[in-house]
Design a protein around this motif. Structure first.
Motif, PDB file in Angstrom:
ATOM      1  N   THR A  89      -0.007  11.502  -1.049  1.00  0.00           N
ATOM      2  CA  THR A  89       1.407  11.724  -1.334  1.00  0.00           C
ATOM      3  C   THR A  89       1.939  12.821  -0.424  1.00  0.00           C
ATOM      4  O   THR A  89       1.353  13.909  -0.349  1.00  0.00           O
ATOM      5  CB  THR A  89       1.624  12.149  -2.795  1.00  0.00           C
ATOM      6  OG1 THR A  89       1.065  11.168  -3.671  1.00  0.00           O
ATOM      7  CG2 THR A  89       3.108  12.292  -3.099  1.00  0.00           C
ATOM      8  N   ASP A 122      -5.259  12.436  -3.882  1.00  0.00           N
ATOM      9  CA  ASP A 122      -5.952  12.271  -5.162  1.00  0.00           C
ATOM     10  C   ASP A 122      -7.118  11.310  -5.007  1.00  0.00           C
ATOM     11  O   ASP A 122      -6.999  10.283  -4.327  1.00  0.00           O
ATOM     12  CB  ASP A 122      -4.997  11.710  -6.224  1.00  0.00           C
ATOM     13  CG  ASP A 122      -3.818  12.610  -6.486  1.00  0.00           C
ATOM     14  OD1 ASP A 122      -3.930  13.821  -6.243  1.00  0.00           O
ATOM     15  OD2 ASP A 122      -2.771  12.105  -6.931  1.00  0.00           O
ATOM     16  N   LYS A 141       4.193   7.669  -0.678  1.00  0.00           N
ATOM     17  CA  LYS A 141       2.868   7.490  -1.265  1.00  0.00           C
ATOM     18  C   LYS A 141       2.141   6.363  -0.535  1.00  0.00           C
ATOM     19  O   LYS A 141       2.733   5.319  -0.265  1.00  0.00           O
ATOM     20  CB  LYS A 141       2.963   7.148  -2.754  1.00  0.00           C
ATOM     21  CG  LYS A 141       3.450   8.295  -3.619  1.00  0.00           C
ATOM     22  CD  LYS A 141       3.362   7.947  -5.102  1.00  0.00           C
ATOM     23  CE  LYS A 141       3.760   9.135  -5.968  1.00  0.00           C
ATOM     24  NZ  LYS A 141       3.608   8.837  -7.420  1.00  0.00           N
ATOM     25  N   TYR A 142       0.860   6.608  -0.225  1.00  0.00           N
ATOM     26  CA  TYR A 142       0.066   5.591   0.462  1.00  0.00           C
ATOM     27  C   TYR A 142      -1.272   5.433  -0.242  1.00  0.00           C
ATOM     28  O   TYR A 142      -2.007   6.400  -0.433  1.00  0.00           O
ATOM     29  CB  TYR A 142      -0.161   5.968   1.926  1.00  0.00           C
ATOM     30  CG  TYR A 142      -0.804   4.850   2.725  1.00  0.00           C
ATOM     31  CD1 TYR A 142      -0.028   3.830   3.256  1.00  0.00           C
ATOM     32  CD2 TYR A 142      -2.178   4.803   2.918  1.00  0.00           C
ATOM     33  CE1 TYR A 142      -0.598   2.788   3.969  1.00  0.00           C
ATOM     34  CE2 TYR A 142      -2.763   3.774   3.622  1.00  0.00           C
ATOM     35  CZ  TYR A 142      -1.967   2.768   4.150  1.00  0.00           C
ATOM     36  OH  TYR A 142      -2.545   1.735   4.847  1.00  0.00           O
ATOM     37  N   GLN A 143      -1.576   4.196  -0.641  1.00  0.00           N
ATOM     38  CA  GLN A 143      -2.817   3.881  -1.336  1.00  0.00           C
ATOM     39  C   GLN A 143      -3.871   3.506  -0.298  1.00  0.00           C
ATOM     40  O   GLN A 143      -3.948   2.386   0.166  1.00  0.00           O
ATOM     41  CB  GLN A 143      -2.594   2.732  -2.319  1.00  0.00           C
ATOM     42  CG  GLN A 143      -3.717   2.532  -3.315  1.00  0.00           C
ATOM     43  CD  GLN A 143      -3.690   3.581  -4.422  1.00  0.00           C
ATOM     44  OE1 GLN A 143      -2.648   3.859  -4.997  1.00  0.00           O
ATOM     45  NE2 GLN A 143      -4.851   4.153  -4.730  1.00  0.00           N
ATOM     46  N   LYS A 172       0.807  -1.215   0.000  1.00  0.00           N
ATOM     47  CA  LYS A 172       0.000   0.000   0.000  1.00  0.00           C
ATOM     48  C   LYS A 172       0.843   1.268   0.000  1.00  0.00           C
ATOM     49  O   LYS A 172       0.346   2.337  -0.352  1.00  0.00           O
ATOM     50  CB  LYS A 172      -0.946   0.006   1.207  1.00  0.00           C
ATOM     51  CG  LYS A 172      -2.105  -0.968   1.085  1.00  0.00           C
ATOM     52  CD  LYS A 172      -3.143  -0.695   2.157  1.00  0.00           C
ATOM     53  CE  LYS A 172      -4.377  -1.538   1.937  1.00  0.00           C
ATOM     54  NZ  LYS A 172      -5.449  -1.218   2.918  1.00  0.00           N
ATOM     55  N   TRP A 173       2.092   1.189   0.423  1.00  0.00           N
ATOM     56  CA  TRP A 173       2.894   2.398   0.511  1.00  0.00           C
ATOM     57  C   TRP A 173       4.221   2.234  -0.210  1.00  0.00           C
ATOM     58  O   TRP A 173       4.759   1.148  -0.338  1.00  0.00           O
ATOM     59  CB  TRP A 173       3.133   2.788   1.975  1.00  0.00           C
ATOM     60  CG  TRP A 173       3.983   1.806   2.732  1.00  0.00           C
ATOM     61  CD1 TRP A 173       3.549   0.672   3.358  1.00  0.00           C
ATOM     62  CD2 TRP A 173       5.400   1.832   2.899  1.00  0.00           C
ATOM     63  NE1 TRP A 173       4.609   0.004   3.914  1.00  0.00           N
ATOM     64  CE2 TRP A 173       5.748   0.693   3.661  1.00  0.00           C
ATOM     65  CE3 TRP A 173       6.403   2.716   2.503  1.00  0.00           C
ATOM     66  CZ2 TRP A 173       7.072   0.426   4.017  1.00  0.00           C
ATOM     67  CZ3 TRP A 173       7.713   2.440   2.857  1.00  0.00           C
ATOM     68  CH2 TRP A 173       8.032   1.311   3.617  1.00  0.00           C
ATOM     69  N   LEU A 198      -5.379   8.095  -3.166  1.00  0.00           N
ATOM     70  CA  LEU A 198      -3.933   8.031  -3.042  1.00  0.00           C
ATOM     71  C   LEU A 198      -3.429   9.275  -2.317  1.00  0.00           C
ATOM     72  O   LEU A 198      -3.771  10.401  -2.679  1.00  0.00           O
ATOM     73  CB  LEU A 198      -3.276   7.954  -4.424  1.00  0.00           C
ATOM     74  CG  LEU A 198      -1.743   8.070  -4.472  1.00  0.00           C
ATOM     75  CD1 LEU A 198      -1.092   6.874  -3.791  1.00  0.00           C
ATOM     76  CD2 LEU A 198      -1.254   8.213  -5.909  1.00  0.00           C
ATOM     77  N   GLU A 255      -8.574   1.800  -3.514  1.00  0.00           N
ATOM     78  CA  GLU A 255      -8.305   1.744  -4.950  1.00  0.00           C
ATOM     79  C   GLU A 255      -8.430   3.122  -5.589  1.00  0.00           C
ATOM     80  O   GLU A 255      -7.807   3.394  -6.610  1.00  0.00           O
ATOM     81  CB  GLU A 255      -9.275   0.777  -5.633  1.00  0.00           C
ATOM     82  CG  GLU A 255      -9.025  -0.690  -5.310  1.00  0.00           C
ATOM     83  CD  GLU A 255      -9.938  -1.605  -6.101  1.00  0.00           C
ATOM     84  OE1 GLU A 255     -10.781  -1.074  -6.866  1.00  0.00           O
ATOM     85  OE2 GLU A 255      -9.814  -2.829  -5.961  1.00  0.00           O
TER      86      GLU A 255
END
Length: 230
Positions: free
Chosen positions: A53, A79, A43-45, A15-16, A51, A48
Motif C-alpha cells: 500500500t 503486509d 494497493k497492489y496484491q 491485482k491493483w 499486499l 495471496e
C-alpha cells in the motif's frame, strides 16, 4: 466436446486498486480563503499473502493571501498475511508539516496486525508496531528516537461502496513520556457512480508536547472530497 462460452470464463482478478481524493474550497467577501487537499492510495496484491500500500497526499491553505497550511506526506506499507486475520507489516514514510512544527520527519519500522471483524458489514482492524523516527523541527532543532505505534480502524459498510469509518492512531516517543501524538479520522463515503464517490472527513491531530512549545496542541481539518476509484 463442449466449447466454453464467454460466461464460463472468469475474468482475472485485479491485482491493483487506486483511490484518489481531491477537494477545493474557496471563499471571498469578508473572508478570503482557499484550501486544496489531495490524496492518493494505491494497493497492489503481489501474492495471496503479500499486499503493498502506497499513500501520498498534500494539504495547502491560504487565508487573506497568506499561507495558512502546508502539509505533505507519503507512506509505504507491506503486509504479509499469515492467516485470514493475522498479519505482519513493514512501513516507511516521510512527512512535512511546518504549521505543526515539523520541517521533516522520516520513519521506518515493523509491526503486526489483527482483523477482529472481517465483514461483510462490520470491519475492525488493529495494529501495533515500532518505528525509528528522525525529526527536524521548524526551530532548527532535531531528534532521533524509537517510537511506538498503535492503530485501530472500524468500518461499517452500508453497501459495498457506501460506508462509515473511524480510525485512531497513537504515536509514542520512548525517550520522552510527555511526547506523544494522537491522530483521528472520522469519514463518511457515498457512491455517486461506479467510479466516483463523495467523502466527508473530519481529522484531528493532537500533540501533547508540540515543538516549538508556542504551537497549539490540536489541529483539525474538515474536507468534502470527490473520490475516484480505479
Amino acid at each position: 466436446m463442449r466449447w466454453k462460452s464467454a460466461g464460463d470464463v472468469k475474468p482475472p482478478e485485479k491485482k491493483w486498486k487506486d483511490e484518489g481524493e481531491l477537494s477545493y474550497v474557496k471563499t471571498s467577501g469578508n473572508s478570503k480563503t482557499a484550501n486544496l487537499a489531495a490524496k492518493n492510495q494505491v494497493k497492489y496484491q503481489f501474492t495471496e499473502k503479500v499486499l503493498g500500500t502506497w499513500k501520498l497526499g498534500a494539504i495547502l491553505g491560504e487565508n487573506e493571501g497568506v499561507k495558512s497550511a502546508e502539509n505533505y506526506f507519503t507512506d509505504l506499507k507491506v503486509d504479509y498475511l499469515f492467516t485470514e486475520r493475522f498479519y505482519s507489516l513493514a512501513n516507511a514514510g516521510w512527512l512535512k508539516n511546518k504549521f505543526a512544527g515539523i520541517d521533516r520527519r522520516l520513519y521506518g519500522g515493523a509491526g503486526a496486525g489483527y482483523k477482529f471483524l472481517i465483514g461483510p458489514v462490520n470491519f475492525l482492524v488493529g495494529e501495533l508496531g515500532l518505528n525509528y523516527v528522525s525529526d527536524k523541527y521548524i526551530d532548527e532543532t532535531g531528534k532521533n528516537y524509537l517510537g511506538g505505534r498503535a492503530f485501530g480502524k472500524y468500518t461499517y459498510a452500508f453497501t459495498e461502496k457506501n460506508n462509515f469509518s473511524q480510525s485512531v492512531e497513537y504515536l509514542y516517543d520512548f525517550s520522552d513520556s510527555e511526547k506523544y501524538e494522537v491522530n483521528s479520522e472520522t469519514a463518511l463515503k457515498s457512491a455517486l457512480t461506479g467510479y466516483l464517490s463523495m467523502k466527508a472527513a473530519y481529522v484531528v491531530n493532537y500533540k501533547h508536547k508540540p515543538i516549538p512549545s508556542t504551537l497549539k496542541n490540536t489541529d483539525t481539518t474538515t474536507t468534502v472530497s470527490l473520490v475516484v476509484n480505479f
